[in-house]
Motif scaffolding. Structure first.
Motif, PDB file in Angstrom:
ATOM      1  N   LYS A 152       0.861  -1.185   0.000  1.00 53.45           N
ATOM      2  CA  LYS A 152       0.000   0.000   0.000  1.00 53.45           C
ATOM      3  C   LYS A 152       0.892   1.229   0.000  1.00 53.45           C
ATOM      4  O   LYS A 152       1.893   1.279   0.724  1.00 53.45           O
ATOM      5  CB  LYS A 152      -0.880   0.015   1.246  1.00 53.45           C
ATOM      6  CG  LYS A 152      -1.854  -1.124   1.312  1.00 53.45           C
ATOM      7  CD  LYS A 152      -2.667  -1.054   2.586  1.00 53.45           C
ATOM      8  CE  LYS A 152      -3.616  -2.241   2.665  1.00 53.45           C
ATOM      9  NZ  LYS A 152      -4.371  -2.227   3.919  1.00 53.45           N
ATOM     10  N   TYR A 153       0.519   2.209  -0.787  1.00 48.39           N
ATOM     11  CA  TYR A 153       1.279   3.464  -0.803  1.00 48.39           C
ATOM     12  C   TYR A 153       1.002   4.227   0.481  1.00 48.39           C
ATOM     13  O   TYR A 153      -0.128   4.236   0.975  1.00 48.39           O
ATOM     14  CB  TYR A 153       0.921   4.305  -2.032  1.00 48.39           C
ATOM     15  CG  TYR A 153       1.465   3.706  -3.292  1.00 48.39           C
ATOM     16  CD1 TYR A 153       2.782   3.934  -3.675  1.00 48.39           C
ATOM     17  CD2 TYR A 153       0.695   2.854  -4.069  1.00 48.39           C
ATOM     18  CE1 TYR A 153       3.309   3.346  -4.811  1.00 48.39           C
ATOM     19  CE2 TYR A 153       1.218   2.260  -5.216  1.00 48.39           C
ATOM     20  CZ  TYR A 153       2.518   2.519  -5.573  1.00 48.39           C
ATOM     21  OH  TYR A 153       3.044   1.922  -6.693  1.00 48.39           O
ATOM     22  N   VAL A 154       2.039   4.863   1.022  1.00 42.75           N
ATOM     23  CA  VAL A 154       1.877   5.583   2.280  1.00 42.75           C
ATOM     24  C   VAL A 154       1.083   6.874   2.094  1.00 42.75           C
ATOM     25  O   VAL A 154       0.501   7.377   3.051  1.00 42.75           O
ATOM     26  CB  VAL A 154       3.232   5.862   2.978  1.00 42.75           C
ATOM     27  CG1 VAL A 154       3.962   4.567   3.276  1.00 42.75           C
ATOM     28  CG2 VAL A 154       4.105   6.783   2.165  1.00 42.75           C
ATOM     29  N   SER A 155       1.048   7.392   0.860  1.00 45.48           N
ATOM     30  CA  SER A 155       0.301   8.617   0.578  1.00 45.48           C
ATOM     31  C   SER A 155       0.165   8.789  -0.929  1.00 45.48           C
ATOM     32  O   SER A 155       0.805   8.068  -1.709  1.00 45.48           O
ATOM     33  CB  SER A 155       1.023   9.833   1.169  1.00 45.48           C
ATOM     34  OG  SER A 155       2.251  10.035   0.490  1.00 45.48           O
ATOM     35  N   CYS A 156      -0.615   9.766  -1.319  1.00 41.53           N
ATOM     36  CA  CYS A 156      -0.759  10.101  -2.741  1.00 41.53           C
ATOM     37  C   CYS A 156       0.581  10.609  -3.291  1.00 41.53           C
ATOM     38  O   CYS A 156       0.970  10.272  -4.403  1.00 41.53           O
ATOM     39  CB  CYS A 156      -1.850  11.156  -2.909  1.00 41.53           C
ATOM     40  SG  CYS A 156      -2.188  11.562  -4.624  1.00 41.53           S
ATOM     41  N   ALA A 157       1.294  11.392  -2.491  1.00 43.82           N
ATOM     42  CA  ALA A 157       2.605  11.905  -2.912  1.00 43.82           C
ATOM     43  C   ALA A 157       3.591  10.756  -3.132  1.00 43.82           C
ATOM     44  O   ALA A 157       4.405  10.797  -4.053  1.00 43.82           O
ATOM     45  CB  ALA A 157       3.148  12.883  -1.880  1.00 43.82           C
ATOM     46  N   ALA A 158       3.505   9.717  -2.309  1.00 41.00           N
ATOM     47  CA  ALA A 158       4.385   8.551  -2.467  1.00 41.00           C
ATOM     48  C   ALA A 158       4.065   7.812  -3.768  1.00 41.00           C
ATOM     49  O   ALA A 158       4.969   7.351  -4.468  1.00 41.00           O
ATOM     50  CB  ALA A 158       4.228   7.612  -1.272  1.00 41.00           C
ATOM     51  N   PHE A 159       2.790   7.721  -4.097  1.00 36.99           N
ATOM     52  CA  PHE A 159       2.392   7.109  -5.367  1.00 36.99           C
ATOM     53  C   PHE A 159       2.989   7.898  -6.532  1.00 36.99           C
ATOM     54  O   PHE A 159       3.555   7.327  -7.461  1.00 36.99           O
ATOM     55  CB  PHE A 159       0.861   7.063  -5.463  1.00 36.99           C
ATOM     56  CG  PHE A 159       0.360   6.552  -6.782  1.00 36.99           C
ATOM     57  CD1 PHE A 159       0.243   5.190  -7.013  1.00 36.99           C
ATOM     58  CD2 PHE A 159       0.002   7.433  -7.789  1.00 36.99           C
ATOM     59  CE1 PHE A 159      -0.209   4.716  -8.236  1.00 36.99           C
ATOM     60  CE2 PHE A 159      -0.456   6.970  -9.012  1.00 36.99           C
ATOM     61  CZ  PHE A 159      -0.564   5.610  -9.241  1.00 36.99           C
ATOM     62  N   LEU A 160       2.882   9.227  -6.459  1.00 38.71           N
ATOM     63  CA  LEU A 160       3.422  10.073  -7.523  1.00 38.71           C
ATOM     64  C   LEU A 160       4.943   9.969  -7.601  1.00 38.71           C
ATOM     65  O   LEU A 160       5.510   9.946  -8.696  1.00 38.71           O
ATOM     66  CB  LEU A 160       2.998  11.518  -7.322  1.00 38.71           C
ATOM     67  CG  LEU A 160       1.505  11.800  -7.530  1.00 38.71           C
ATOM     68  CD1 LEU A 160       1.182  13.241  -7.160  1.00 38.71           C
ATOM     69  CD2 LEU A 160       1.083  11.486  -8.950  1.00 38.71           C
ATOM     70  N   LYS A 161       5.606   9.885  -6.450  1.00 41.02           N
ATOM     71  CA  LYS A 161       7.068   9.752  -6.426  1.00 41.02           C
ATOM     72  C   LYS A 161       7.501   8.467  -7.141  1.00 41.02           C
ATOM     73  O   LYS A 161       8.544   8.430  -7.789  1.00 41.02           O
ATOM     74  CB  LYS A 161       7.573   9.737  -4.979  1.00 41.02           C
ATOM     75  CG  LYS A 161       9.077   9.592  -4.856  1.00 41.02           C
ATOM     76  CD  LYS A 161       9.520   9.577  -3.402  1.00 41.02           C
ATOM     77  CE  LYS A 161      11.019   9.355  -3.301  1.00 41.02           C
ATOM     78  NZ  LYS A 161      11.483   9.256  -1.923  1.00 41.02           N
ATOM     79  N   THR A 162       6.678   7.438  -7.030  1.00 40.52           N
ATOM     80  CA  THR A 162       6.979   6.156  -7.661  1.00 40.52           C
ATOM     81  C   THR A 162       6.696   6.178  -9.162  1.00 40.52           C
ATOM     82  O   THR A 162       7.521   5.723  -9.952  1.00 40.52           O
ATOM     83  CB  THR A 162       6.156   5.033  -6.999  1.00 40.52           C
ATOM     84  OG1 THR A 162       6.481   4.995  -5.603  1.00 40.52           O
ATOM     85  CG2 THR A 162       6.448   3.679  -7.632  1.00 40.52           C
ATOM     86  N   TRP A 163       5.546   6.696  -9.572  1.00 40.98           N
ATOM     87  CA  TRP A 163       5.087   6.539 -10.949  1.00 40.98           C
ATOM     88  C   TRP A 163       5.264   7.757 -11.851  1.00 40.98           C
ATOM     89  O   TRP A 163       5.365   7.605 -13.071  1.00 40.98           O
ATOM     90  CB  TRP A 163       3.616   6.111 -10.957  1.00 40.98           C
ATOM     91  CG  TRP A 163       3.477   4.704 -10.492  1.00 40.98           C
ATOM     92  CD1 TRP A 163       3.133   4.272  -9.243  1.00 40.98           C
ATOM     93  CD2 TRP A 163       3.722   3.527 -11.254  1.00 40.98           C
ATOM     94  NE1 TRP A 163       3.141   2.903  -9.180  1.00 40.98           N
ATOM     95  CE2 TRP A 163       3.498   2.414 -10.410  1.00 40.98           C
ATOM     96  CE3 TRP A 163       4.111   3.300 -12.574  1.00 40.98           C
ATOM     97  CZ2 TRP A 163       3.654   1.105 -10.848  1.00 40.98           C
ATOM     98  CZ3 TRP A 163       4.254   1.989 -13.013  1.00 40.98           C
ATOM     99  CH2 TRP A 163       4.027   0.909 -12.143  1.00 40.98           C
ATOM    100  N   LEU A 164       5.297   8.968 -11.303  1.00 42.37           N
ATOM    101  CA  LEU A 164       5.362  10.166 -12.150  1.00 42.37           C
ATOM    102  C   LEU A 164       6.614  10.217 -13.037  1.00 42.37           C
ATOM    103  O   LEU A 164       6.505  10.496 -14.232  1.00 42.37           O
ATOM    104  CB  LEU A 164       5.222  11.433 -11.310  1.00 42.37           C
ATOM    105  CG  LEU A 164       5.019  12.727 -12.085  1.00 42.37           C
ATOM    106  CD1 LEU A 164       3.778  12.645 -12.965  1.00 42.37           C
ATOM    107  CD2 LEU A 164       4.917  13.900 -11.131  1.00 42.37           C
ATOM    108  N   PRO A 165       7.823   9.953 -12.525  1.00 42.16           N
ATOM    109  CA  PRO A 165       9.000   9.982 -13.414  1.00 42.16           C
ATOM    110  C   PRO A 165       8.877   9.002 -14.586  1.00 42.16           C
ATOM    111  O   PRO A 165       9.223   9.343 -15.716  1.00 42.16           O
ATOM    112  CB  PRO A 165      10.161   9.607 -12.489  1.00 42.16           C
ATOM    113  CG  PRO A 165       9.698   9.971 -11.124  1.00 42.16           C
ATOM    114  CD  PRO A 165       8.224   9.707 -11.124  1.00 42.16           C
ATOM    115  N   PHE A 166       8.376   7.798 -14.321  1.00 41.39           N
ATOM    116  CA  PHE A 166       8.187   6.809 -15.383  1.00 41.39           C
ATOM    117  C   PHE A 166       7.183   7.309 -16.422  1.00 41.39           C
ATOM    118  O   PHE A 166       7.415   7.209 -17.634  1.00 41.39           O
ATOM    119  CB  PHE A 166       7.717   5.478 -14.791  1.00 41.39           C
ATOM    120  CG  PHE A 166       7.298   4.472 -15.819  1.00 41.39           C
ATOM    121  CD1 PHE A 166       8.237   3.808 -16.588  1.00 41.39           C
ATOM    122  CD2 PHE A 166       5.950   4.191 -16.029  1.00 41.39           C
ATOM    123  CE1 PHE A 166       7.857   2.871 -17.548  1.00 41.39           C
ATOM    124  CE2 PHE A 166       5.559   3.262 -16.986  1.00 41.39           C
ATOM    125  CZ  PHE A 166       6.513   2.604 -17.741  1.00 41.39           C
TER     126      PHE A 166
END
Length: 183
Positions: A152-166
């Motif tokens: 589970k992602y710890v937050s929405c920002a963590a999700f973005l940190k993971t997927w936004l660069p890709f």
């Protein structure tokens, strides 16, 4: 009020409260994951993994002959996978902590190898030592897949940190390829 948003409180089977504290990166009985810059931008399923003690202290094999404590090699966790301490063969919390400690001590004596003996292998060894879920066949591939499914992602920002660069790199490459094909 902000503290309530940063803490997930759950009750375990023994009636004790266990807290995930995002602010202090405390995830008791969890496997934690964070992206590795550049590598995760290209392949977002690949990242850095650690395992937490019963009190939530993160242990991760961060480099050759080095297991960090409470300071992950590539930043704060973006995902966590909560495991069930009742699936540990032995006396629960003490067996869990001993296995995390023993795996960490072993990995303090090993060179880091990106493909074969890495942070995922360290976590797998801890789970094998505690015979989590009555298994001693934990490995980095199994952990990668299960963390993808159960994490589970710890937050929405963590999700973005993971997927936004890709997603940004994919968009740039797609735009570039389409532009070349139109010429």
């Amino acid at each position: 009020m902000a503290e309530a948003e940063d803490t997930d409180v759950t009750m375990n089977y023994h009636g004790e409260f266990e807290k995930n504290d995002r602010k202090n990166s405390r995830y008791p009985y969890c496997i934690v994951w964070t992206p590795i810059p550049i590598l995760s931008w290209l392949l977002p399923l690949i990242g850095h993994m650690g395992i937490c003690t019963s009190s939530g202290v993160i242990r991760d094999f961060a480099g050759s002959y080095f297991v960090s404590e409470d300071n992950m090699g590539f930043g704060r966790p973006t995902k966590y996978w909560k495991l069930d301490v009742d699936k540990v063969c032995g006396s629960g919390p003490s067996t869990w902590d001993k296995a995390v400690y023993d795996a960490s001590e072993e990995y303090k004596c090993r060179p880091h190898n990106l493909c074969c003996d890495n942070c995922h292998s360290h976590v797998a060894m801890a789970l094998n030592l505690m015979r989590y879920d009555n298994s001693s066949s934990w490995n980095m591939v199994k952990l990668c897949l299960l963390c993808l499914i159960h994490g589970k992602y710890v937050s929405c920002a963590a999700f973005l940190k993971t997927w936004l660069p890709f997603l940004m790199l994919s968009g740039i490459i797609t735009t570039f390829v389409l532009t070349l094909n139109l010429q």
